[in-house]
Enzyme design. Structure first.
Site, mmCIF file in Angstrom:
data_model
loop_
_atom_site.group_PDB
_atom_site.id
_atom_site.type_symbol
_atom_site.label_atom_id
_atom_site.label_comp_id
_atom_site.label_asym_id
_atom_site.label_seq_id
_atom_site.Cartn_x
_atom_site.Cartn_y
_atom_site.Cartn_z
ATOM 1 N N ASN A 168 6.297 11.550 75.962
ATOM 2 C CA ASN A 168 5.575 10.406 76.511
ATOM 3 C C ASN A 168 4.087 10.735 76.367
ATOM 4 O O ASN A 168 3.536 11.505 77.146
ATOM 5 C CB ASN A 168 5.975 10.230 77.978
ATOM 6 C CG ASN A 168 5.296 9.045 78.628
ATOM 7 O OD1 ASN A 168 4.442 8.381 78.017
ATOM 8 N ND2 ASN A 168 5.646 8.782 79.870
ATOM 9 N N ARG A 176 8.600 7.514 74.163
ATOM 10 C CA ARG A 176 8.359 6.327 74.983
ATOM 11 C C ARG A 176 7.197 5.564 74.357
ATOM 12 O O ARG A 176 6.122 6.140 74.141
ATOM 13 C CB ARG A 176 8.009 6.740 76.405
ATOM 14 C CG ARG A 176 7.635 5.573 77.277
ATOM 15 C CD ARG A 176 7.512 5.977 78.728
ATOM 16 N NE ARG A 176 7.241 4.829 79.541
ATOM 17 C CZ ARG A 176 6.067 4.574 80.131
ATOM 18 N NH1 ARG A 176 5.062 5.421 79.991
ATOM 19 N NH2 ARG A 176 5.906 3.492 80.855
ATOM 20 N N HIS A 185 8.426 -1.122 82.480
ATOM 21 C CA HIS A 185 9.446 -0.337 83.207
ATOM 22 C C HIS A 185 10.855 -0.746 82.764
ATOM 23 O O HIS A 185 11.819 -0.569 83.503
ATOM 24 C CB HIS A 185 9.380 -0.541 84.738
ATOM 25 C CG HIS A 185 8.180 0.028 85.410
ATOM 26 N ND1 HIS A 185 7.634 -0.535 86.549
ATOM 27 C CD2 HIS A 185 7.429 1.121 85.143
ATOM 28 C CE1 HIS A 185 6.597 0.176 86.931
ATOM 29 N NE2 HIS A 185 6.439 1.187 86.102
ATOM 30 N N LEU A 223 10.002 0.972 92.545
ATOM 31 C CA LEU A 223 8.822 1.156 93.396
ATOM 32 C C LEU A 223 8.346 2.601 93.261
ATOM 33 O O LEU A 223 8.845 3.506 93.932
ATOM 34 C CB LEU A 223 9.168 0.839 94.860
ATOM 35 C CG LEU A 223 9.876 -0.496 95.111
ATOM 36 C CD1 LEU A 223 10.196 -0.658 96.593
ATOM 37 C CD2 LEU A 223 9.023 -1.665 94.620
ATOM 38 N N ARG A 231 -2.967 -0.357 91.647
ATOM 39 C CA ARG A 231 -3.146 -1.644 90.959
ATOM 40 C C ARG A 231 -2.944 -2.794 91.939
ATOM 41 O O ARG A 231 -2.087 -2.722 92.825
ATOM 42 C CB ARG A 231 -2.129 -1.783 89.819
ATOM 43 C CG ARG A 231 -2.484 -0.962 88.610
ATOM 44 C CD ARG A 231 -1.373 -1.006 87.564
ATOM 45 N NE ARG A 231 -0.754 0.289 87.415
ATOM 46 C CZ ARG A 231 0.366 0.532 86.752
ATOM 47 N NH1 ARG A 231 1.008 -0.448 86.164
ATOM 48 N NH2 ARG A 231 0.853 1.746 86.665
ATOM 49 N N GLU A 254 14.163 7.866 83.471
ATOM 50 C CA GLU A 254 13.769 7.244 82.207
ATOM 51 C C GLU A 254 13.896 8.220 81.040
ATOM 52 O O GLU A 254 14.260 7.835 79.929
ATOM 53 C CB GLU A 254 12.327 6.728 82.303
ATOM 54 C CG GLU A 254 12.217 5.503 83.194
ATOM 55 C CD GLU A 254 10.791 5.217 83.642
ATOM 56 O OE1 GLU A 254 10.336 5.887 84.591
ATOM 57 O OE2 GLU A 254 10.147 4.351 83.046
HETATM 58 P P1 AMP Z 1 6.817 7.581 90.651
HETATM 59 O O1 AMP Z 1 5.729 6.772 90.028
HETATM 60 O O2 AMP Z 1 8.180 6.940 90.543
HETATM 61 O O3 AMP Z 1 6.824 9.016 90.226
HETATM 62 O O4 AMP Z 1 6.528 7.579 92.233
HETATM 63 C C1 AMP Z 1 5.455 8.305 92.762
HETATM 64 C C2 AMP Z 1 5.197 7.853 94.177
HETATM 65 O O5 AMP Z 1 6.377 7.966 94.964
HETATM 66 C C3 AMP Z 1 4.183 8.702 94.921
HETATM 67 O O6 AMP Z 1 2.853 8.297 94.659
HETATM 68 C C4 AMP Z 1 4.548 8.432 96.375
HETATM 69 O O7 AMP Z 1 3.874 7.266 96.808
HETATM 70 C C5 AMP Z 1 6.035 8.128 96.325
HETATM 71 N N1 AMP Z 1 6.852 9.179 96.918
HETATM 72 C C6 AMP Z 1 7.308 10.298 96.332
HETATM 73 N N2 AMP Z 1 8.042 11.032 97.215
HETATM 74 C C7 AMP Z 1 8.049 10.345 98.376
HETATM 75 C C8 AMP Z 1 8.640 10.562 99.660
HETATM 76 N N3 AMP Z 1 9.369 11.646 99.929
HETATM 77 N N4 AMP Z 1 8.423 9.626 100.606
HETATM 78 C C9 AMP Z 1 7.706 8.527 100.351
HETATM 79 N N5 AMP Z 1 7.127 8.268 99.164
HETATM 80 C C10 AMP Z 1 7.290 9.161 98.182
#
Ligand code: AMP
Length: 400
Positions: free
Chosen positions: A8, A92, A181, A210, A242, A385
């Site tokens: 990626n 990717r 996504h 999310l 964003r 992914e």
């Molecule tokens: P991603 O873009 O899918 O890697 O998600 C990253 C985001 O997931 C981080 O910026 C956090 O806001 C959230 N995150 C990761 N671990 C946790 C957790 N244990 N509890 C709440 N939010 C989390």
């Protein structure tokens, strides 16, 4: 054992993973790592393998040097292309425009087509192409496969894909909803029919990705019918940094009255907005601590985030008419039980009932968090992914 290398490539970084495409979704990859600060005086390469982490700090002038150094570090730890049977490389690619609905084996012609799409993704597609060209040079005898972030949404009906702006202007400039996504929404949604015990064709579902970026999708019988991201990954849900949907008039207002340039507006809406713009932090773990400390900005940011999420869930329930399942995924969706509970609170009249104990249980793979009598099932399904890209890459490579 054969592996896939998944790349990626960003403008100043390359994420890589070496994956057994048949491995369990929860298994650690054979190796994973990150090449960072490409083009800066001091770059860094990290490699994780066998439960250990290794770091190399050195100047990384360009993507070619970055990938070569990453391979050297991998070989030092016996997980490089010379040590392992890498049968395919999956790349990717952010924007497939209207040209790509499915992953493709990369040829010179495919590279030209990805290049033609640069105006739609001026930051991402050139970086993806850099990674592809460098990896093809270093691993010329292995099939390379491009997996497009937009591919899953290619089949969206025109009513969902078109913006109501002048048709000629839109057509001439590729202005339409592409969605992003896609690999995650497809990967997660494909697991839901088995969880429901229903054939894929019979399932209407909403997937909520999310993470730091966030998007949701409405899916009917395996086909995406709507999604919240648009021509770019800026629209839709409130995200970490964003804005998500805003009145486009705000852009004109800020340009005219605050004297902001296009680049400043781009930075404002992509990097200084969302939950961070309202609260100062974009990580939901920090946001939760601030809410517990009764920080009003954090509370407000959280409520704006949840309000927008519920808006989309509601509109997709109407778009689908009948919904079998709602599924949470990605960093926030998989880990934050407060977000999951608040996103679906009070929706019992619509057949949605979260079970608080199931929702609060530790993060352990794909699981149901609704009550047994909830008409609409609610799941948490971890996304992966990279594994999905590895599986596509090996499948297409084997097809020849
Ligand atoms: P991603 O873009 O899918 O890697 O998600 C990253 C985001 O997931 C981080 O910026 C956090 O806001 C959230 N995150 C990761 N671990 C946790 C957790 N244990 N509890 C709440 N939010 C989390």
């Amino acid at each position: 054992m054969t592996y896939a290398l998944v790349l990626n490539s960003g403008s100043s970084s390359i994420k890589f993973q070496v994956i057994d495409p048949h491995a369990d979704a929860e298994a650690d990859p054979k190796a994973s790592g990150l090449v960072e600060q490409i083009g800066e005086p001091q770059g860094q390469i990290t490699l994780k393998t066998g439960g250990e982490k290794f770091t190399l700090n050195t100047e990384i002038p360009d993507h070619s040097a970055g990938l070569s150094l990453a391979f050297e570090l991998m070989e030092e730890h016996q997980v490089g292309p010379k040590d392992l049977d890498i049968s395919a490389v999956g790349h990717r690619v952010v924007h497939g425009g209207m040209l790509f609905s499915h992953p493709e084996v990369i040829t010179d012609e495919i590279i030209d087509m990805i290049r033609d799409l640069i105006p739609l993704a001026p930051l991402h597609n050139p970086a993806n192409l850099d990674g592809i060209e460098v990896a093809r040079r270093i691993l010329p005898d292995v099939p390379h496969v491009a997996v497009f972030d937009t591919g899953f949404f290619h089949s969206m009906p025109p009513a969902a894909a078109l913006y109501a702006i002048n048709a000629e202007v839109a057509l001439n400039n590729g202005v339409r909803r592409y969605g992003f996504h896609g690999t995650s929404h497809e990967y997660v949604s494909q697991q839901v029919p088995a969880l429901l015990g229903l054939p894929a064709q019979a399932v209407n579902q909403i997937t909520l990705h999310l993470g730091n970026g966030a998007s949701c999708a409405a899916i009917r019988g395996g086909e995406a019918v709507d999604t919240s991201m648009g021509m770019t990954p800026l629209s839709g849900l409130v995200m970490g940094t964003r804005s998500g949907d805003i009145d486009p008039g705000i852009v004109f207002h800020l340009a005219r009255n605050a004297g902001m340039s296009i680049d400043e507006l781009d930075t404002l809406l992509n990097k200084q907005s969302g939950v961070k713009g309202l609260s100062g932090v974009n990580d939901f773990r920090e946001l939760r601590k601030m809410i517990e400390a009764e920080n009003q900005d954090a509370w407000l940011a959280y409520n704006v985030y949840i309000h927008q999420l519920r808006r989309y869930i509601g509109s997709y329930m109407i778009a689908l008419g009948r919904v079998n399942a709602i599924t949470f995924t990605a960093g926030v969706g998989e880990n934050d039980r407060y977000v999951r509970a608040d996103a679906l609170a009070g929706l019992e009249p619509y057949g949605i009932k979260i079970d608080p104990e199931r929702n609060a249980a530790p993060n352990t793979g794909a699981r149901e968090i609704s009550t047994d009598d909830s008409a609409v099932k609610v799941f948490v399904v971890p996304t992966n992914e990279e594994l999905a890209i590895a599986q596509y890459a090996v499948e297409l490579a084997n097809r020849g």
